[in-house]
Design an enzyme around this catalytic site. Structure first.
Site, PDB file in Angstrom:
ATOM      1  N   ASP A 285      37.552  45.126   8.878  1.00 14.42           N
ATOM      2  CA  ASP A 285      38.310  44.446   7.839  1.00 14.42           C
ATOM      3  C   ASP A 285      37.590  44.727   6.512  1.00 14.42           C
ATOM      4  OD1 ASP A 285      40.195  43.049   6.500  1.00 14.42           O
ATOM      5  OD2 ASP A 285      40.008  41.198   7.635  1.00 14.42           O
TER       6      ASP A 285
HETATM    7  C1  BGC Z   1      42.538  40.821   5.420  1.00 11.81           C
HETATM    8  C2  BGC Z   1      43.265  41.719   6.374  1.00 11.81           C
HETATM    9  C3  BGC Z   1      44.024  42.777   5.615  1.00 11.81           C
HETATM   10  C4  BGC Z   1      43.055  43.534   4.735  1.00 11.81           C
HETATM   11  C5  BGC Z   1      43.683  44.670   3.965  1.00 11.81           C
HETATM   12  C6  BGC Z   1      41.724  41.589   4.396  1.00 11.81           C
HETATM   13  O1  BGC Z   1      41.213  40.780   3.399  1.00 11.81           O
HETATM   14  O2  BGC Z   1      41.708  39.952   6.156  1.00 11.81           O
HETATM   15  O3  BGC Z   1      44.126  40.963   7.187  1.00 11.81           O
HETATM   16  O4  BGC Z   1      44.697  43.619   6.510  1.00 11.81           O
HETATM   17  O5  BGC Z   1      42.477  42.635   3.815  1.00 11.81           O
HETATM   18  O6  BGC Z   1      44.497  44.233   2.972  1.00 11.81           O
END
Ligand code: BGC
Length: 739
Positions: A285
């Protein structure tokens, strides 16, 4: 003889299929290796890097100069970039200007729609309609694919019993069985049967793992649970998504068992690859690799990178850790070449499967983009799911459905806000394109029959609009109050310490109640709320979540009975925050509430134990009667099956849909077992007066769990079986599992 022949034939066909499948696999591996062989170490590491374009970000770091990185082979994947034209521009740099010409992956958070926005995922889950949910993911995938995207960061498979956590809005609720069915449906919707089909995109199972259980409901906070709870309750939806063929997995921000997920060998290798057999690639993530320094398991980012690569992370989202440190770590012998090669292989494999080596511009088709986004068929599908996701929580005196021509006063800021209808993760959704609830009510019921006054803001202390709202409401037959949370109150980083309706909305509701007119509350929100006050003030409550692009129309159709509500809650609604976490599959304890002792029981002195609205609950404009349960056998043998049947009758005046739910309870186990576990459901439609049987099949594997010695399997003994329209109001019988 005939039987033997058929069996032989089946075996031969199966063998041929496996052989041809492995031939295909071998051919794919061959292609991947032929590319890999030509790559430098820098180029390999470039494939293990994912950067955000500067369009839309969800975190603090922003890599500048990503276009040069693409050109130099230092960046093989981009997210937060869309439109056919823009992705074409970036893809051109990768395939025409970089040495290896390897096409880019384009990722984006296509969570509940791309342009045509469907209800938030928690809302979709309350439809209990797997076909509709699969269709929603298919539409989202095909719109995204038309817009240059080939990878979505969905489905989120995090089970949660934490309404304080704002991201419950992105999941499928509290239940592992329903959560698993929905996770698989969403993967099927996004990926279809062939990743190379231009109507489908790559799914990403997230957030691996246990992200839905942050302590105190605070986003990104520590997760601490037993391995047994993890394996039996939290793991199943991720597993179901992987079994359905998802080819990428995103790590989570949290720690589990004392180790941050992005550095957890146990999670990413032992569980994900060895136990679940996952063959795709793993991405972190957003900067979660770097965050292991803050977690306190790595002294610096270089060490964090080492933890990740050794744990099994193939791609670094936005952190620049692999980009900065991995090359030297390989050269110093800290990271084996094989680790890099394996990671790059897994990424290239997916790029081949997506058809990108065949045609890197496969997903950059401007003409198709124009045609597909907001197409009438997509809007129709969004309307359908939005209606199906709404849950009727209360309906006294048949206040709903409204009758055409009735004079209604609509109160609440949310009634005219189109932005809020979309909820969090609106992707490319455009609220200027949409109609508000008031617009749609007027279009259906006539301008003069729908008066409007905002009354107050969704969030705020200003009461100066109360008087005007009350004057407006006085002139109406019925009052419709649109209230709840604004869209930005749920989603990522939106944890709350209160689950009350914010601001002075409930105070206004109280004043409207003094008019002695029927009040319909239309509730918009992304989490279970404490509705204990509102349930006493409103005559009817319709839970609409954040219903998406077609939300205004869907609400209108449900309020006026053009569609009979059929949604059922997938998270328990507590009476108060003190009951949280509250969920239907709790354990009995040694001192359950029903034992006669008045004091020393597992209970509160200031609140009942039971929730305001249980899991599985939802009303209809009609009513259903359940017969007693008939079992095909009282003894379920090891290899046998048991059929449980109820006869269902629509006892009301209109056609309606009911979600018939089947639960079991294992009465005595080597470890304590939940008081109920969902094991099946079926959504049926019955005309007024009509009846039909609904049958559930229970097989022993459905009763398996992690036993005292942590082996997975069943235990013989007595079980209860329940069937009903929610987890509380059920018919009950019993059976025995025999070995
Ligand atoms: C979130 C994810 C997301 C990613 C990309 C993160 O902050 O936890 O769920 O897919 O950002 O945008």
């Amino acid at each position: 003889m005939k039987k033997i022949f058929l069996t032989l034939l089946t075996v031969t066909i199966l063998m041929a299929c496996t052989q041809s499948q492995s031939k295909e696999e071998a051919a794919l591996d061959h292609k991947v290796d032929s590319v890999l062989r030509l790559m430098t170490l820098d180029e390999k590491i470039g494939q293990m890097v994912l950067y955000s374009s500067d369009w839309d970000v969800t975190g603090p770091t922003l890599k500048k100069g990503y276009i040069d990185d693409i050109r130099n082979g230092n960046c093989g994947n981009i997210f937060n970039a869309y439109t056919a034209a823009y992705t074409r521009k970036l893809q051109k740099v990768a395939v025409e200007e970089s040495r290896m010409h390897i096409p880019l992956l384009f990722g984006y958070d296509v969570i509940h729609g791309h342009k045509t926005i469907f209800p938030i995922c928690l809302g979709e889950s309350t439809s209990w309609d797997l076909k509709a949910i699969e269709k929603s993911a298919r539409v989202a995938g095909s719109e995204a694919a038309a817009s240059g995207i080939n990878w979505t960061f969905a489905p989120m498979c995090d089970i949660s019993v934490e309404p304080r956590w704002g991201r419950v809005s992105e999941g499928a609720g509290e239940d592992p069985y329903l959560g698993s069915k929905i996770a698989a449906a969403r993967v099927r919707g996004f990926q279809g049967n062939d990743l190379g089909d231009t109507l489908t995109i790559l799914a990403c199972v997230k957030h691996f793992a246990g992200y839905g259980a942050p302590l105190a409901g605070r986003d990104y906070n520590t997760v601490d649970m037993s391995e047994r709870v993890f394996l039996d309750t939290y793991l199943p939806p991720y597993k179901a998504a992987i079994d359905a063929g998802a080819m990428s997995v995103m790590t989570s921000f949290n720690e589990l068992f004392g180790v941050p997920a992005s550095g957890s060998h146990y999670l990413l290798t032992d569980i994900l690859r060895t136990k679940l057999g996952f063959k795709g690639f793993v991405v972190t993530d957003y900067t979660s690799m770097n965050e292991m320094v803050n977690h306190g398991v790595a002294a610096n980012e270089a060490d964090a990178g080492l933890l990740s690569i050794k744990a099994g992370v193939d791609m670094d989202m936005q952190g620049e850790v692999y980009f900065k440190y991995l090359k030297k770590q390989v050269q110093d012998g800290l990271v084996a070449d094989k680790m890099i090669n394996d990671a790059v292989r897994r990424i290239l494999r997916v790029k081949f499967m997506l058809g990108l080596f065949r045609d890197p511009y496969l997903y950059c088709n401007e003409a198709r983009e124009k045609r597909e986004l907001y197409s009438p068929a997509h809007l129709e599908a969004a309307l359908d799911v939005a209606k199906k996701s709404m849950v009727l929580l209360k309906n006294e005196n048949h206040t709903l459905p409204l009758r055409k021509g009735e004079k209604i006063a609509v109160i609440g800021e949310l009634a005219t806000s189109t932005r809020d209808l979309l909820g969090s993760w609106k992707a490319a959704g455009d609220w200027n394109f949409m109609k508000s609830i008031v617009d749609e009510l007027r279009a259906f019921n006539g301008e003069s029959n729908v008066m409007y006054s905002p009354g107050c803001k969704t969030n705020g202390e200003d009461r100066s609009g109360f008087a005007a709202a009350i004057t407006t409401a006085r002139k109406a037959d019925k009052i419709v109050v649109v209230m709840g949370e604004s869209a930005d109150m749920s989603g990522e980083a939106t944890s709350r310490t209160s689950i009350n309706i914010p601001g002075v909305q409930t105070e206004l509701l109280q004043q409207l109640k003094a008019l002695n007119k029927p009040i319909v509350v239309v509730l918009m929100n992304g989490r279970p709320l404490d509705l204990s006050k509102e349930t006493t003030l409103a005559t009817s409550i319709l839970e609409v979540w954040f219903p998406g692009t077609m939300g205004g129309k869907a609400i209108t159709q449900v309020l006026f009975g053009e569609y009979n509500p059929s949604g059922k809650l997938t998270m328990t609604f507590p009476r108060n925050l003190g009951q949280v976490p509250i969920y239907y599959y709790e354990k009995n304890t040694g001192r359950p509430i029903y034992i006669p002792d008045p004091k020393y029981k597992s209970r509160y002195i200031d609140s009942p134990n039971d929730p305001l609205f249980p899991f599985g609950f939802g009303l209809s404009y009609t009513t259903f009667a359940y017969s007693d349960i008939r079992l095909s056998t009282k003894e379920l043998s090891d290899k046998g099956e048991l059929k449980a049947t109820v006869n269902m009758t629509n006892t009301g005046g209109v056609t309606g849909e009911e979600v018939v739910q089947c639960y079991v309870r294992d009465l005595v186990g080597s470890v304590t077992r939940p008081v109920k576990e969902l094991k099946g459901f079926e959504k049926i439609t019955l005309k007024a007066g009509e009846n039909r049987n609904v049958t559930f099949t229970i097989t022993p594997d459905m009763l398996a769990f992690h036993r005292l010695d942590m082996t997975y399997g069943t235990e013989p003994g007595d079980y209860k079986l329940f069937i009903g329209g929610n987890s509380r109001d059920v018919k009950e019988t019993g059976f025995k599992l025999v070995k």
